[in-house]
Scaffold this motif. Structure first.
Motif, mmCIF file in Angstrom:
data_model
loop_
_atom_site.group_PDB
_atom_site.id
_atom_site.type_symbol
_atom_site.label_atom_id
_atom_site.label_comp_id
_atom_site.label_asym_id
_atom_site.label_seq_id
_atom_site.Cartn_x
_atom_site.Cartn_y
_atom_site.Cartn_z
ATOM 1 N N GLY A 172 0.781 -1.230 0.000
ATOM 2 C CA GLY A 172 0.000 0.000 0.000
ATOM 3 C C GLY A 172 0.813 1.281 0.000
ATOM 4 N N ARG A 202 -0.096 3.583 -2.969
ATOM 5 C CA ARG A 202 -1.442 4.108 -2.699
ATOM 6 C C ARG A 202 -1.366 5.236 -1.660
ATOM 7 N N ARG A 203 -0.560 5.070 -0.625
ATOM 8 C CA ARG A 203 -0.419 6.127 0.396
ATOM 9 C C ARG A 203 0.209 7.387 -0.199
ATOM 10 N N TYR A 236 -0.066 8.369 -3.308
ATOM 11 C CA TYR A 236 -1.103 8.998 -4.124
ATOM 12 C C TYR A 236 -2.193 9.632 -3.277
ATOM 13 N N GLU A 237 -2.647 8.975 -2.228
ATOM 14 C CA GLU A 237 -3.697 9.550 -1.386
ATOM 15 C C GLU A 237 -3.240 10.863 -0.758
ATOM 16 N N PHE A 278 -3.053 -0.649 -11.462
ATOM 17 C CA PHE A 278 -2.981 0.167 -10.251
ATOM 18 C C PHE A 278 -3.612 1.536 -10.485
ATOM 19 N N HIS A 279 -3.222 2.203 -11.571
ATOM 20 C CA HIS A 279 -3.744 3.540 -11.851
ATOM 21 C C HIS A 279 -5.246 3.502 -12.145
ATOM 22 N N LEU A 291 -7.195 3.476 -9.011
ATOM 23 C CA LEU A 291 -7.206 4.774 -8.332
ATOM 24 C C LEU A 291 -8.078 5.804 -9.056
#
Length: 159
Positions: A93, A96-97, A99-100, A130-131, A134
């Motif tokens: 993750g 993801r972190r 990007y968030e 992945f993208h 998101l």
């Protein structure tokens, strides 16, 4: 794991990690990394030595052909130039972190979208999936002077 600002103390491992993934991101050395970080909107690392993120905004002093493609077509965006996670840390993750956190910062600063490119030749199906997960969608394609083909992606930050 902590996400913090990329500092000069991180350069050695960031360069090594970047070069281990240069097919996807391009080569990196101390001079190049210095220039990238100085011109960036947001440059972060995941400690300890797990990954890094480098981004730019339309007014950044950066001349990558992929970045220029977005500058010529869009306003109010944050461009993800490099996001790299160490092989042993993938699936935890971290990306993801990154990007968030980027989505939150960019939205708070008034940007309307986050953009990037993913290699289409050579393909990068893991990054594509992945993208897409998101919320990124394709907005263009290009073949670069080095023969690499890319797909340009965008994710809206508007509610």
């Amino acid at each position: 794991m902590a996400i913090e600002v990329l500092s000069r103390a991180d350069f050695a491992w960031v360069i090594a990690l970047g070069n281990a993934n240069q097919v996807e991101t391009g080569p990196l050395d101390e001079g190049r990394l210095t220039n990238l970080v100085e011109a960036s909107y947001l440059s972060q690392v995941a400690r300890p030595d797990l990954g890094f993120l480098i981004t730019f905004i339309p007014t950044s002093a950066y001349d990558s052909p992929n970045f220029v493609w977005f500058v010529e077509r869009m306003d109010k965006f944050v461009y993800v130039d490099r996001i790299v996670v160490a092989a042993h840390a993938r699936g935890q993750g971290i990306a993801r972190r990154f990007y968030e956190g980027l989505f939150a910062s960019a939205q708070a600063d008034g940007y309307e979208q986050v953009v990037c490119e993913v290699n289409s030749d050579p393909p990068n199906p893991v990054s594509d999936q992945f993208h897409a997960a998101l919320g990124f969608t394709p907005v263009g394609q290009a073949t670069l002077s080095n023969g690499k083909s890319v797909t340009y992606l965008s994710r809206s930050l508007k509610d």
